[in-house]
Design an enzyme around this catalytic site. Structure first.
Site, short mmCIF file in Angstrom:
data_model
loop_
_atom_site.label_atom_id
_atom_site.label_comp_id
_atom_site.label_asym_id
_atom_site.label_seq_id
_atom_site.Cartn_x
_atom_site.Cartn_y
_atom_site.Cartn_z
N HIS A 1 -76.55 -45.87 -70.20
CA HIS A 1 -75.34 -45.47 -69.49
C HIS A 1 -74.23 -46.47 -69.80
O HIS A 1 -74.47 -47.67 -69.88
CB HIS A 1 -75.60 -45.42 -67.97
CG HIS A 1 -74.58 -44.64 -67.21
ND1 HIS A 1 -73.36 -45.16 -66.85
CD2 HIS A 1 -74.59 -43.35 -66.75
CE1 HIS A 1 -72.67 -44.25 -66.19
NE2 HIS A 1 -73.39 -43.15 -66.12
N ASP B 1 -78.75 -37.80 -66.09
CA ASP B 1 -78.65 -36.55 -66.86
C ASP B 1 -80.00 -36.13 -67.42
O ASP B 1 -80.29 -34.94 -67.53
CB ASP B 1 -77.63 -36.71 -68.00
CG ASP B 1 -76.23 -36.96 -67.48
OD1 ASP B 1 -75.78 -36.17 -66.63
OD2 ASP B 1 -75.58 -37.93 -67.91
#
Length: 321
Positions: free
Chosen positions: A248, A306
């Protein structure tokens, strides 16, 4: 508030873990709107207010028929949100605090209805009206997956998973779509137009489309046996391939949302007794490798929200797109 180094996400001082485990999405909405959690009566009143406004103007049904059935749902959502300013033009003055709040309530209550209508239209099924006797997440799943010819019951585990997905994505500081909404709003544009712009930004594969891209990557890998080949490619600096759903840009530690989503994902798979889906087998093996491989650990490439949300939504029955 986000501390990327420590892997902390707070909504008005409350950790995302607390809100996802002990609260629900509408409670989180109240917190984000008013800056504090509601008391019992405020929660009852707010929930009732939202659920009483879930229906959309009946002309929206005709509006949908202007789209091709194979249109991407995000294209449909951008159009529908922009159209809300035509259907609800009594709450588009962005300088009026009362109108801003009315627009906020309408967006929270009606967007699930429009999203469910977009899904139903794409598969050729009749639209399902919202039910005020169901909670927010259950109502959304009801509108997506029930049909008029038979009764459809939604497991509390599944509804809870959907609610957590909403809560985990409710706010993430100054991300791309939030920046887009604020930029559009700075011109004095109406709230619905601003949110439509944000949804258009969210469509991108580097933002909201990341979970869709992750599932497409799993399809590209194809089988558990081919995972080592793709892991080697991911480690090769000269290979353009990269693993979607890992790492991320903000979190240099484990994404706090991913921990909750990981637990939720496994709860859903267990509830639905899903054991033989090849994509899920690939995902689970990738998860195992990423959490134990020194390369991923040293580079802090942990599975992100995700990765798990894409798998969970697929298990719930939502198509990849």
């Amino acid at each position: 508030y986000i501390d990327g180094d420590e892997g902390i996400l707070l909504y008005h001082g409350y950790s995302i873990d607390q809100l996802a485990e002990n609260g629900d999405f509408l409670e989180t909405c109240y917190l984000l709107l008013y800056g504090e959690l509601p008391n019992k009566q405020q929660k009852i009143d707010f929930d009732r207010c939202i659920m009483r406004h879930t229906m959309v103007h009946e002309q929206f049904a005709r509006f949908f028929h202007g789209f091709r059935r194979d249109s991407h749902p995000m294209a449909v959502m951008v159009a529908c949100l922009g159209a809300m300013s035509a259907f609800y033009h009594d709450s588009i003055n962005i300088t009026d605090p009362q109108q801003r709040m009315i627009a906020s309530i309408r967006l929270i209550s009606k967007v699930p209805t429009l999203a469910a209508m977009a899904y139903k239209y794409s598969i050729g099924q009749p639209f399902v009206y919202p039910r005020n006797d169901l909670n927010y997440a259950t109502n959304f799943l009801h509108m997506c997956f029930s049909v008029p010819c038979e009764e459809h019951k939604i497991s509390p585990v599944i509804a809870r998973a959907m609610d957590r997905i909403f809560t985990l994505h409710a706010d993430h500081e100054q991300n791309a779509s939030t920046s887009t909404v604020r930029l559009a709003g700075s011109s004095g544009a109406n709230p619905y137009a601003c949110i439509a712009a944000g949804v258009a930004c969210l469509w991108g594969p580097a933002h909201g489309g990341a979970n869709e891209a992750c599932l497409k990557m799993l399809q590209e890998i194809g089988s558990v046996k081919k995972i080592p080949e793709f892991i080697a490619r991911a480690k090769d600096k000269n290979d353009p391939f990269r693993l979607m759903g890992f790492g991320h840009r903000v979190y240099k530690n484990y994404d706090p949302r991913a921990k909750i989503m990981q637990k939720t994902c496994h709860e859903v798979l267990q509830e639905l007794n899903i054991q033989d889906d090849p994509l899920l087998d690939i995902a689970m093996e990738l998860e195992h490798i990423a959490l134990n491989d020194e390369y991923f650990i040293n580079k802090k490439l942990y599975p992100n929200v995700d990765f798990y949300s894409g798998i969970t939504l697929k298990a719930l029955g939502f198509p990849t797109e």
